[in-house]
Design a protein around this motif. Structure first.
Motif, PDB file in Angstrom:
ATOM      1  N   ASP A   1       0.890  -1.267   0.017  1.00  0.00           N
ATOM      2  CA  ASP A   1       0.022   0.109   0.162  1.00  0.00           C
ATOM      3  C   ASP A   1       0.907   1.345  -0.038  1.00  0.00           C
ATOM      4  O   ASP A   1       1.960   1.155   0.681  1.00  0.00           O
ATOM      5  CB  ASP A   1      -0.820   0.080   1.284  1.00  0.00           C
ATOM      6  CG  ASP A   1      -1.877  -0.719   1.225  1.00  0.00           C
ATOM      7  OD1 ASP A   1      -2.491  -1.396  -0.086  1.00  0.00           O
ATOM      8  OD2 ASP A   1      -2.942  -1.201   2.069  1.00  0.00           O
ATOM      9  N   THR A   2       0.350   2.436  -0.426  1.00  0.00           N
ATOM     10  CA  THR A   2       1.052   3.561  -0.715  1.00  0.00           C
ATOM     11  C   THR A   2       0.344   4.563   0.377  1.00  0.00           C
ATOM     12  O   THR A   2      -0.797   4.687   0.266  1.00  0.00           O
ATOM     13  CB  THR A   2       1.074   4.146  -1.993  1.00  0.00           C
ATOM     14  OG1 THR A   2       1.833   3.245  -3.061  1.00  0.00           O
ATOM     15  CG2 THR A   2       1.675   5.686  -1.979  1.00  0.00           C
TER      16      THR A   2
ATOM     17  N   SER B   1       5.078  10.805  -0.101  1.00  0.00           N
ATOM     18  CA  SER B   1       4.534   9.496  -0.531  1.00  0.00           C
ATOM     19  C   SER B   1       5.348   8.252  -0.171  1.00  0.00           C
ATOM     20  O   SER B   1       6.665   8.495  -0.480  1.00  0.00           O
ATOM     21  CB  SER B   1       3.946   9.720  -1.963  1.00  0.00           C
ATOM     22  OG  SER B   1       3.319   8.490  -2.382  1.00  0.00           O
TER      23      SER B   1
ATOM     24  N   THR C   1       5.580   3.924  -0.058  1.00  0.00           N
ATOM     25  CA  THR C   1       4.976   2.734  -0.309  1.00  0.00           C
ATOM     26  C   THR C   1       5.826   1.612   0.717  1.00  0.00           C
ATOM     27  O   THR C   1       6.804   1.454   0.931  1.00  0.00           O
ATOM     28  CB  THR C   1       5.277   2.144  -1.862  1.00  0.00           C
ATOM     29  OG1 THR C   1       4.782   3.084  -2.748  1.00  0.00           O
ATOM     30  CG2 THR C   1       4.961   0.760  -1.983  1.00  0.00           C
TER      31      THR C   1
END
Length: 344
Positions: free
Chosen positions: A23-24, A106, A108
């Motif tokens: 998931d990011t 951001s 991940t």
């Protein structure tokens, strides 16, 4: 104070606000300042780690001895991802004007075997998002937050499916006289790819409190088995009847140093997995000389307090309805975790 607010936050991707492998996570670092400043760098860091920490006291024959203590600590790191939001500058630094500044990031989550978030008094598995701000001649400022991670690595083991086993057990009453029949009903729902076999046991537990040492003696009195419930077998109801042996001594529940307790236990023997066990306390009533002895049908009442699961007498006769069915239930999720949870 020049820096009025420095924090890090992230966006949820589902209603439960949990994340898994791959998931990011999108978020932002918020910096509010009252006047122009220079900073050397602004860094985002994501970390996953586990740690245990507990102590043990040792003394003669294992007794508590505050003078002898051993502390145990251990850490395990799983990942550490570092991103420069503002690159480090050793000359003039980065000039930031007054006001509110938002720096997006951001990240991940690594798509490899990682443990799920966990917390107890003896250890934790934590997944952290952190921001670190450096200024010349000043201590770094830090902001962090935690996110909940649920691993899907365990769910990829061979033969494992997301499934459930549901067990409900009930008896007609809680108190019995010697020689009476004890009826127990088990309602088993097997929505898994494994067969389960019910086993019923009535046992006796004696507890002797010697102050610094407690001795416990457990013995099975009666036991019986039922036919297996096959995988994906739906819901099956099984009823067993035990005759309480006449020679059983009555329960002892009010003595602080000696206790005699009886328990009805229902096991589900699950193929290639830890057993599911539910327990109900059973009270063996004393034999009184007259016909006015206290029993559930003559107006006495039994209560079970959820915090201790120990029965409490209310000896004054009361005009009340007969006690309701005494029951317990457990939901057994067959996720392949090393810590399977059963009820009671």
């Amino acid at each position: 104070m020049t820096i009025k607010n420095f924090q890090i936050e992230y966006d949820a991707i589902n209603s439960r606000n949990i994340f898994t492998n791959g998931d990011t996570i999108n978020g932002r670092i918020i910096l509010e300042i009252s006047k122009e400043i220079r900073i050397q760098s602004l860094v985002f860091i994501a970390k996953g780690k586990a740690r245990v920490h507990f102590s043990e006291h040792y003394g003669l024959l294992g007794k508590l001895n505050p003078e002898v203590e051993e502390n145990y600590r251990y850490k395990q790191k799983y990942y550490r991802v570092k991103q420069y939001i503002l690159r480090e500058s050793r000359q003039n630094g980065n000039t930031i004007g007054s006001g509110r500044h938002v720096f997006p990031f951001s990240f991940t989550i690594p798509d490899r075997k990682l443990p799920s978030s966990f917390s107890s008094i003896f250890g934790q598995i934590i997944h952290t998002l952190k921001a670190k701000l450096k200024q010349s001649m000043m201590l770094p400022r830090k902001a962090k937050t935690y996110f909940t991670f649920v691993s899907k690595a365990e769910m990829n083991l061979p033969g494992i499916r997301v499934s459930n086993i549901l067990l409900d057990i009930s008896t007609r009453q809680m108190g019995y006289k010697s020689g009476e029949d004890l009826h127990v009903t088990a309602r088993i729902t097997n929505l898994s790819n494994r067969s389960v076999k019910p086993k019923f046991v009535l046992d006796k537990k004696k507890t002797y409190n010697g102050g610094d040492y407690i001795k416990v003696d457990k013995r099975d009195i009666l036991q019986d088995k039922a036919d297996s419930v096959k995988s994906w077998g739906g819901t099956v109801t099984v009823t067993k009847v035990f005759n309480i042996p006449k020679e059983l001594p009555p329960s002892i529940l009010v003595c602080p140093i000696i206790k005699l307790e009886y328990r009805l236990k229902v096991y589900l023997d699950i193929t290639y997995a830890p057993n599911l066990v539910l327990k109900l306390p059973i009270v063996i009533l004393p034999e009184l000389s007259d016909e006015s002895r206290l029993s559930p049908s003559s107006g006495s009442r039994y209560e079970v307090f959820e915090s201790s699961c120990e029965p409490a007498w209310i000896t004054e006769p009361q005009a009340i309805d007969p006690p309701p069915t005494y029951e317990a239930a457990a939901l057994y999720p067959l996720f392949p975790s090393s810590d399977y949870t059963s009820a009671l």
